[in-house]
Design an enzyme around this catalytic site. Sequence first.
Site, short mmCIF file in Angstrom:
data_model
loop_
_atom_site.label_atom_id
_atom_site.label_comp_id
_atom_site.label_asym_id
_atom_site.label_seq_id
_atom_site.Cartn_x
_atom_site.Cartn_y
_atom_site.Cartn_z
N GLY B 12 0.82 -1.21 0.00
CA GLY B 12 0.00 0.00 0.00
C GLY B 12 0.84 1.25 0.00
N ASN B 107 6.06 -6.05 5.70
CA ASN B 107 6.66 -7.34 6.09
C ASN B 107 6.61 -8.37 4.95
OD1 ASN B 107 3.90 -7.47 6.47
ND2 ASN B 107 4.05 -7.57 8.70
N THR B 135 5.14 1.22 6.12
CA THR B 135 3.77 0.76 6.32
C THR B 135 3.03 1.70 7.25
OG1 THR B 135 2.32 -0.89 7.30
CG2 THR B 135 4.55 -0.88 8.10
N ILE B 136 1.82 2.07 6.86
CA ILE B 136 1.01 2.94 7.73
C ILE B 136 0.52 2.18 8.95
CG2 ILE B 136 0.23 4.38 5.80
CD1 ILE B 136 -2.56 3.07 6.16
N ASP B 137 0.58 0.84 8.90
CA ASP B 137 0.07 0.04 10.02
C ASP B 137 1.03 0.00 11.20
OD1 ASP B 137 -2.16 -0.53 8.54
OD2 ASP B 137 -1.49 -2.52 7.91
N GLU B 236 -10.60 -1.32 11.49
CA GLU B 236 -11.29 -2.19 10.53
C GLU B 236 -11.06 -3.66 10.88
OE1 GLU B 236 -9.50 -1.38 6.69
OE2 GLU B 236 -7.58 -2.31 7.26
N GLN B 295 -6.81 8.25 4.36
CA GLN B 295 -5.82 8.27 5.44
C GLN B 295 -4.41 7.90 5.00
OE1 GLN B 295 -7.10 5.11 8.38
NE2 GLN B 295 -8.32 4.53 6.62
N ARG B 296 -4.29 7.27 3.84
CA ARG B 296 -2.93 6.96 3.38
C ARG B 296 -2.54 7.76 2.15
NH1 ARG B 296 -3.63 0.90 0.74
NH2 ARG B 296 -3.95 1.59 -1.40
#
Lengths: 403, 403
Positions: B12, B107, B135-137, B236, B295-296
Amino acid sequence: MSAKILVAQGGGPTAVINQSLVGVVLEARRQAGVTAVYGARHGVRGIINEDFVDLGQETSHNLELVAGTPAAALGSTRDKPDAAYCHKIFTVLQAHGITHFFYIGGNDSSDTVRIVAEEAAAANYPLRCIHIPKTIDNDLVGNDHTPGFASAARFVVQAFAGANLDNAALPGVYVGVVMGRHAGFLTAASSLAKKFEDDGPHLIYVPERVFDIDKFRADVKATYDKYGRCVIAVSEGIHDADGTPILSRLAGDLERDAHGNVQLSGTGALADLLCEEIKKTGIKRVRGDTFGYLQRSFVGCVSDVDQREAREVGEKAVQFAFHGKDNGSVAIKRVGYYSVNYELIPLATVAGKTRHMEDEFIAASGTDVTDAFRLYLRPLLGSNLPDAYRLRPNAVAKVLNKG
Amino acid sequence: MSAKILVAQGGGPTAVINQSLVGVVLEARRQAGVTAVYGARHGVRGIINEDFVDLGQETSHNLELVAGTPAAALGSTRDKPDAAYCHKIFTVLQAHGITHFFYIGGNDSSDTVRIVAEEAAAANYPLRCIHIPKTIDNDLVGNDHTPGFASAARFVVQAFAGANLDNAALPGVYVGVVMGRHAGFLTAASSLAKKFEDDGPHLIYVPERVFDIDKFRADVKATYDKYGRCVIAVSEGIHDADGTPILSRLAGDLERDAHGNVQLSGTGALADLLCEEIKKTGIKRVRGDTFGYLQRSFVGCVSDVDQREAREVGEKAVQFAFHGKDNGSVAIKRVGYYSVNYELIPLATVAGKTRHMEDEFIAASGTDVTDAFRLYLRPLLGSNLPDAYRLRPNAVAKVLNKG
């Protein structure tokens, strides 16, 4: 002669409605003879409940900080007063000796101001009533544009500029649903996100044109076949030839508000349903976002032009009240490219009426805007609009698969 | 000794992944012996298709502008290479005489780098392989945090700060659904939007805690009874005690991706379904937004700290490659409050693993974060974070209803 001021905020909050509030308050506080500047909490509801705050006891410094904060600092309401409700409003204004009433809101709010002004006139009570424009929908007649619209438009532009880049990186179909029940201005603003010929949004659907679901699927398919991807801007208010909202046609039972309208915002249903329709064409990666409340409340995305004008309509409202003799609605008139003047127009001109996108702003295709619209919108978006850049093509020759 | 560089972007897109790309490119171009700096279009897919661009023919000026643009300038991919796919990658790298391979991603991407490195070693082909985190996560192990997370977190903070103001102006319940399938960092970031005690988000639900729908309704009801409103941040990825996503439980048939995962993003279904649950408590005005791709990808909401670090991980990747002798993944280590250093850690440490929110970051209630988390996140959000102000209470005495 002494004066007592009451100001309130109505309808959906915007990024700059507090600029208008503070414009009223600071300008009112410096007028000779003003003994009180009150604010009603939560719009007309706060008036009938006598829920007032004394804005004369607020520091100028904090007022300036509040001016730069989105939403409605006094609180707002969705109440749409009828004659009896307006009579209550008048009764409270009279009881508190209010001489000047300022209401910041959209076309429903201007109608409230109109009725209250009539009540006062009928009672021979001296009350100056001024409506101050506000709406992200840009649907007030008599105005070149309305405070709040430009900042929401800027959010939509920045959102689609980013969504376009994201969609280019991971190709597929992207649907972004934008607020605007009757007027397509905010959805159309997405067009300003386009920089290169192949950028999205590739298709724009506004409520000023009939939405046909079969044509929609065909439009999307054709765009996808051409670019390998497709970015779509859709107004929440799209409807069929009978005026039935597409959301109602595609979905089942829906929440209705006090005005009898279907709930369009605060649900992702329309985007999801349109995605399902698109998948019927065989396209696999289809994603939908509903911009929802972010587009009117996001902190930190604001047009400086919008801020300035929102402040000025508040200031001008007080000046019209103290230097003129008429009730009315403050209207923004464009002069030059780009500057504005303010006029006080009759309340009846604005009250309860809805402006739609002019035909000259919508392309013949029905899925794009014209250069006239781009030219109209660009100055409103303000300065320092982020720009998107891309790598230039310098292909490297293949070694393994030279064919 | 001459060197040929290949860089690619995977997974992403983020607001700052192009900073890492440009960090690699500019740093690689200044290394002695480098004869080519190639970029692969759309990640590993571009590699197996030999779809390369020559980044040596890109101007420094344009590279700097691209660095400030969100998404992935080279294009990205969701392909998750298996052993055969990785073998194809290696074959292409070998055919083009690539000596240094840089892959910017999460990852999954680091696992690809690990396998390709093993292929090269097995073939005794000299190839330096470096994974660059993105990564945004924020779910990469071995890192204090990951590039891209901070800017997405900033978006979430600004979104909830605005949503809270909007909800205070027009009270009701607001649900905002945030990305993050397995890690709740991004959802938890919403907590930084709170300024006053009664500000939202009042409830925060992360995938690190089991989600119980009955407790959820009770939490919301209790908050609404206390404040007259309620703002909720939901990941989510929330799931029940069996690990079943709540979206799957509440909804019917759902799209699954190539990894067998339910499609969580690009649909507003979870927010809508949670709103339906909340309405069962009798609360009338309930609204849900899904922040989705905004958001990204949103252009113009970025953390300057994130930009700087994303740039540095790209630069450091090249420096580790040219000054060291190991393959690896660049990792961000926090030193002081606030500064970071970069280390090269073994690919196997990061590859395919998922970091979750540490227990010390989640409050005992399970619906809030701890001060440790607030302290952890704040410096990452960067400078000039917008602030929200409110009017101070100065109530005016009632005249009509003195009781």
